[in-house]
Design a protein around this motif. Structure first.
Motif, PDB file in Angstrom:
ATOM      1  N   THR A 492      40.010  90.801  18.189  1.00  0.00           N
ATOM      2  CA  THR A 492      41.336  91.368  18.023  1.00  0.00           C
ATOM      3  C   THR A 492      41.474  91.847  16.587  1.00  0.00           C
ATOM      4  O   THR A 492      40.643  91.505  15.726  1.00  0.00           O
ATOM      5  CB  THR A 492      42.429  90.333  18.375  1.00  0.00           C
ATOM      6  OG1 THR A 492      43.691  90.966  18.424  1.00  0.00           O
ATOM      7  CG2 THR A 492      42.454  89.202  17.344  1.00  0.00           C
ATOM      8  N   SER A 493      42.483  92.624  16.303  1.00  0.00           N
ATOM      9  CA  SER A 493      42.692  93.135  14.945  1.00  0.00           C
ATOM     10  C   SER A 493      42.895  91.975  13.982  1.00  0.00           C
ATOM     11  O   SER A 493      43.624  91.010  14.276  1.00  0.00           O
ATOM     12  CB  SER A 493      43.907  94.065  14.905  1.00  0.00           C
ATOM     13  OG  SER A 493      43.696  95.200  15.714  1.00  0.00           O
ATOM     14  N   ALA A 494      42.278  92.104  12.823  1.00  0.00           N
ATOM     15  CA  ALA A 494      42.350  91.034  11.822  1.00  0.00           C
ATOM     16  C   ALA A 494      43.541  91.247  10.902  1.00  0.00           C
ATOM     17  O   ALA A 494      43.641  92.301  10.261  1.00  0.00           O
ATOM     18  CB  ALA A 494      41.071  90.985  11.015  1.00  0.00           C
ATOM     19  N   PRO A 495      44.461  90.291  10.815  1.00  0.00           N
ATOM     20  CA  PRO A 495      45.537  90.397   9.832  1.00  0.00           C
ATOM     21  C   PRO A 495      44.978  90.338   8.411  1.00  0.00           C
ATOM     22  O   PRO A 495      43.907  89.772   8.167  1.00  0.00           O
ATOM     23  CB  PRO A 495      46.413  89.170  10.121  1.00  0.00           C
ATOM     24  CG  PRO A 495      46.038  88.731  11.499  1.00  0.00           C
ATOM     25  CD  PRO A 495      44.596  89.083  11.645  1.00  0.00           C
ATOM     26  N   GLU A 496      45.682  90.932   7.479  1.00  0.00           N
ATOM     27  CA  GLU A 496      45.249  90.882   6.089  1.00  0.00           C
ATOM     28  C   GLU A 496      45.462  89.493   5.511  1.00  0.00           C
ATOM     29  O   GLU A 496      46.401  88.790   5.872  1.00  0.00           O
ATOM     30  CB  GLU A 496      46.032  91.907   5.264  1.00  0.00           C
ATOM     31  CG  GLU A 496      45.724  93.353   5.615  1.00  0.00           C
ATOM     32  CD  GLU A 496      46.449  94.332   4.717  1.00  0.00           C
ATOM     33  OE1 GLU A 496      47.170  93.867   3.807  1.00  0.00           O
ATOM     34  OE2 GLU A 496      46.308  95.546   4.928  1.00  0.00           O
ATOM     35  N   GLY A 497      44.570  89.106   4.583  1.00  0.00           N
ATOM     36  CA  GLY A 497      44.700  87.830   3.900  1.00  0.00           C
ATOM     37  C   GLY A 497      43.464  86.981   3.998  1.00  0.00           C
ATOM     38  O   GLY A 497      42.462  87.356   4.621  1.00  0.00           O
ATOM     39  N   GLU A 498      43.530  85.832   3.389  1.00  0.00           N
ATOM     40  CA  GLU A 498      42.432  84.870   3.386  1.00  0.00           C
ATOM     41  C   GLU A 498      42.638  83.839   4.493  1.00  0.00           C
ATOM     42  O   GLU A 498      43.771  83.453   4.793  1.00  0.00           O
ATOM     43  CB  GLU A 498      42.359  84.159   2.030  1.00  0.00           C
ATOM     44  CG  GLU A 498      42.119  85.079   0.843  1.00  0.00           C
ATOM     45  CD  GLU A 498      40.746  85.717   0.892  1.00  0.00           C
ATOM     46  OE1 GLU A 498      39.790  85.033   1.354  1.00  0.00           O
ATOM     47  OE2 GLU A 498      40.614  86.887   0.473  1.00  0.00           O
ATOM     48  N   ILE A 499      41.539  83.391   5.081  1.00  0.00           N
ATOM     49  CA  ILE A 499      41.623  82.365   6.119  1.00  0.00           C
ATOM     50  C   ILE A 499      41.988  81.021   5.491  1.00  0.00           C
ATOM     51  O   ILE A 499      41.298  80.528   4.592  1.00  0.00           O
ATOM     52  CB  ILE A 499      40.309  82.273   6.905  1.00  0.00           C
ATOM     53  CG1 ILE A 499      40.112  83.543   7.745  1.00  0.00           C
ATOM     54  CG2 ILE A 499      40.314  81.036   7.812  1.00  0.00           C
ATOM     55  CD1 ILE A 499      38.841  83.559   8.569  1.00  0.00           C
ATOM     56  N   LEU A 500      43.100  80.454   5.946  1.00  0.00           N
ATOM     57  CA  LEU A 500      43.554  79.154   5.458  1.00  0.00           C
ATOM     58  C   LEU A 500      42.912  78.012   6.246  1.00  0.00           C
ATOM     59  O   LEU A 500      42.579  76.967   5.690  1.00  0.00           O
ATOM     60  CB  LEU A 500      45.081  79.060   5.574  1.00  0.00           C
ATOM     61  CG  LEU A 500      45.891  80.155   4.874  1.00  0.00           C
ATOM     62  CD1 LEU A 500      47.374  79.990   5.184  1.00  0.00           C
ATOM     63  CD2 LEU A 500      45.641  80.122   3.372  1.00  0.00           C
ATOM     64  N   LEU A 501      42.782  78.228   7.550  1.00  0.00           N
ATOM     65  CA  LEU A 501      42.198  77.214   8.427  1.00  0.00           C
ATOM     66  C   LEU A 501      41.777  77.909   9.710  1.00  0.00           C
ATOM     67  O   LEU A 501      42.518  78.736  10.244  1.00  0.00           O
ATOM     68  CB  LEU A 501      43.220  76.112   8.733  1.00  0.00           C
ATOM     69  CG  LEU A 501      42.719  74.859   9.459  1.00  0.00           C
ATOM     70  CD1 LEU A 501      41.686  74.120   8.616  1.00  0.00           C
ATOM     71  CD2 LEU A 501      43.884  73.925   9.770  1.00  0.00           C
ATOM     72  N   ALA A 502      40.591  77.601  10.200  1.00  0.00           N
ATOM     73  CA  ALA A 502      40.096  78.303  11.391  1.00  0.00           C
ATOM     74  C   ALA A 502      39.051  77.455  12.091  1.00  0.00           C
ATOM     75  O   ALA A 502      38.433  76.571  11.502  1.00  0.00           O
ATOM     76  CB  ALA A 502      39.511  79.660  11.000  1.00  0.00           C
ATOM     77  N   GLU A 503      38.867  77.745  13.362  1.00  0.00           N
ATOM     78  CA  GLU A 503      37.795  77.180  14.172  1.00  0.00           C
ATOM     79  C   GLU A 503      37.250  78.295  15.053  1.00  0.00           C
ATOM     80  O   GLU A 503      38.023  79.080  15.622  1.00  0.00           O
ATOM     81  CB  GLU A 503      38.298  76.032  15.052  1.00  0.00           C
ATOM     82  CG  GLU A 503      38.691  74.778  14.309  1.00  0.00           C
ATOM     83  CD  GLU A 503      37.509  73.880  13.972  1.00  0.00           C
ATOM     84  OE1 GLU A 503      36.488  73.927  14.698  1.00  0.00           O
ATOM     85  OE2 GLU A 503      37.619  73.126  12.984  1.00  0.00           O
ATOM     86  N   ALA A 504      35.938  78.394  15.154  1.00  0.00           N
ATOM     87  CA  ALA A 504      35.270  79.364  16.035  1.00  0.00           C
ATOM     88  C   ALA A 504      35.796  80.769  15.812  1.00  0.00           C
ATOM     89  O   ALA A 504      36.142  81.474  16.764  1.00  0.00           O
ATOM     90  CB  ALA A 504      35.430  78.957  17.497  1.00  0.00           C
ATOM     91  N   SER A 505      35.872  81.191  14.561  1.00  0.00           N
ATOM     92  CA  SER A 505      36.371  82.531  14.273  1.00  0.00           C
ATOM     93  C   SER A 505      35.728  83.078  13.008  1.00  0.00           C
ATOM     94  O   SER A 505      35.223  82.330  12.167  1.00  0.00           O
ATOM     95  CB  SER A 505      37.890  82.515  14.119  1.00  0.00           C
ATOM     96  OG  SER A 505      38.260  81.771  12.982  1.00  0.00           O
ATOM     97  N   GLY A 506      35.767  84.393  12.876  1.00  0.00           N
ATOM     98  CA  GLY A 506      35.245  85.049  11.697  1.00  0.00           C
ATOM     99  C   GLY A 506      35.651  86.505  11.686  1.00  0.00           C
ATOM    100  O   GLY A 506      35.948  87.098  12.727  1.00  0.00           O
TER     101      GLY A 506
END
Length: 523
Positions: A492-506
């Motif tokens: 899906t489209s990536a929102p702008e910004g830095e990843i704060l917390l994630a699982e199984a995503s990139g």
């Protein structure tokens, strides 16, 4: 801190099943006090205790026979005071259940009420004469099966009960009943509790004309397992007089500093609308319903619930939960949507703790606990016993908390037999098995992020267009939350910004790649 509850996270303790310290196989207050460090340690704001009051336990404490004392199975008032003091030392607020729509039939008030039609308590419960043919005064049904009316040979009248016959409903049309319950609230507020969870808050008043409830043709053409769901409960609950009484309750809490009420709305027809009405106009601080405690697991379902609430009640405040002591645990309930137990448990935690509103977590949820499969002879819940085997009741989500996998009863109790069994599938996710990267570890990280980010606690929600199975929204102006509600990979489209917390995503260029049950919080 007068609005500490706004955006707060509360941890529900089911006392019978949290920690047994006296070795009788049933949890107790001293056990809860000993384990409060666990609750405070992963970052919640408050602890809610399901009922610990004196009770014959026909409905496991939701049938109260003394509203101002502790049942001996749990301990004493001194034990309760010690628990509150320890919780406050740890920075935890304490919320207690108030089950005031009905009492136990063993309550002295009911004994006095059924003894005479003219005594001081004669009108404290809901009594009615039979129809000319001897049948109940109307067609109201009880949630646990059968008629909501039971004949009493002493008064030669029927009495009303929304639940078991041993749980007669109070008559809130009587101002003395209202006043007595308000004084009981003051009793516990004076002992230092920080708020109340109000059981069945929309059941207090009934239609004084005793008009029949209507058939609900929207449910299904054939009877449900429980015929209660075949009626539209226009008159047995949800009465307009409830709103004025909630204002009186709010006035009591406002006599004290920084106290709070959260109401349980038990309704299958317009729960979001009732939540909104009950949390505006100087009534409850917040309310929750069963809207997110069912089988639905789609972007539209979660989006509609939050959006509809704030559209109907912009000045109200919801409390969201995915599991509690009345429903099948969500990791089992939504299993078909999960790539694994752990993946689904982490995603559910991230989603719930990203929603606008306050949050309630149920004990064991932080472990990714699953529903316990019980045999009929292991059941204690009236709902399971009455509707077996199609409906197995609520015992499967109430089995004991698991602390140390190798210990007897997984550290819950040293008793040879506990009130509900501890089975190997549940012991396998005990607290001592939850290391780095575990579900419990993720809850700690997610709760720390929420606690430190005002947008996640109280920020408004802006919905982001995304195709199913992706749910996406922005909290405040700073945090985008994107969830893949499926066991298949999507982009899906990536929102702008830095990843704060994630699982199984990139991030891949301008796209966000989400693996099975993958998600990302971006800010």
């Amino acid at each position: 801190m007068s609005e500490w509850w706004k955006g707060s996270v509360t941890y529900q303790v089911y006392p019978r099943s949290f920690q047994d310290d006296d070795g009788d196989g049933i949890g107790d207050l001293k056990g809860i006090t000993r384990r409060l460090d666990h609750i405070a340690g992963f970052g919640v704001d408050a602890v809610w205790l399901s009922p610990v009051f004196t009770s014959p336990m026909a409905d496991m404490g939701y049938d109260v026979s003394d509203y101002r004392d502790i049942d001996p199975v749990f301990g004493t008032l001194a034990d309760f005071d010690a628990l509150v003091a320890r919780a406050h030392d740890l920075g935890l607020k304490v919320i207690i259940d108030q089950v005031i729509s009905h009492s136990s039939d063993q309550h002295p008030f009911f004994a006095e009420s059924r003894a005479s039609r003219t005594g001081p308590k004669a009108d404290w419960y809901v009594w009615a004469d039979p129809k000319p043919d001897g049948t109940p005064p109307n067609n109201w049904l009880a949630i646990f099966g059968g008629s909501a009316w039971t004949w009493d040979t002493r008064r030669r009248q029927y009495y009303f009960h929304n639940f078991l016959p041993s749980q007669p409903d109070f008559n809130f049309h009587n101002p003395e009943v209202q006043d007595w319950h308000l004084d009981t609230m003051r009793f516990w507020l004076d002992r230092g509790v920080d708020g109340f969870r109000l059981d069945t808050v929309n059941y207090y008043f009934h239609d004084s004309r005793l008009r029949d409830d209507a058939a609900d043709y929207r449910i299904k053409e054939r009877p449900d397992t429980n015929p209660y769901e075949m009626q539209y409960h226009l008159f047995s609950k949800n009465q307009p007089q409830n709103l004025d009484f909630l204002r009186r309750m709010r006035a009591v809490t406002d006599e004290y500093d920084a106290r709070m009420m959260v109401g349980e709305v038990g309704d299958s027809h317009d729960p979001i609308g009732i939540m909104g009405a009950y949390t505006t106009g100087g009534r409850l601080h917040q309310a929750y319903s069963f809207e997110m405690l069912g089988p639905q697991f789609t972007p539209a379902h979660f989006r509609d619930a939050v959006r509809d609430f704030f559209a109907d009640a912009p000045g109200g405040w919801p409390c969201w939960a995915f599991s509690n002591h009345d429903v099948r645990r969500h990791v089992s309930r939504w299993a078909e949507h999960g790539a694994s137990r752990e993946a689904l448990a982490k995603q559910a935690a991230a989603l719930l703790l990203s929603l606008q509103g306050s949050v309630c977590l149920y004990q064991g949820e932080e472990l990714g606990q699953t529903e316990t499969d019980l045999d009929f002879d292991e059941l204690t819940d009236p709902a399971g016993i009455n509707f077996w085997p199609e409906e197995k009741g609520r015992d499967g989500c109430r089995t004991p908390m698991v602390w140390e996998a190798p210990a007897p009863n997984a550290g819950f109790s040293v008793a040879n037999r506990t009130w509900l069994p501890v089975k190997p599938e549940q012991a396998a996710v005990a607290v001592d098995m939850q290391g780095e990267g575990s579900v419990l570890d993720f809850y700690r990280r997610m709760l720390a992020l929420r606690r430190g980010n005002e947008a996640l606690r109280t920020g408004a929600t802006e919905w982001i267009d995304a195709a199913d199975p992706v749910l996406a929204f922005r909290r405040g102006a700073s945090v985008a939350c994107v969830f893949n509600l499926s066991p298949e990979s999507v982009e899906t489209s990536a929102p702008e910004g830095e990843i704060l917390l994630a699982e199984a995503s990139g991030v891949k260029g301008d796209m966000l790649a989400l693996g099975p049950n993958g998600f990302a919080l971006i800010g």
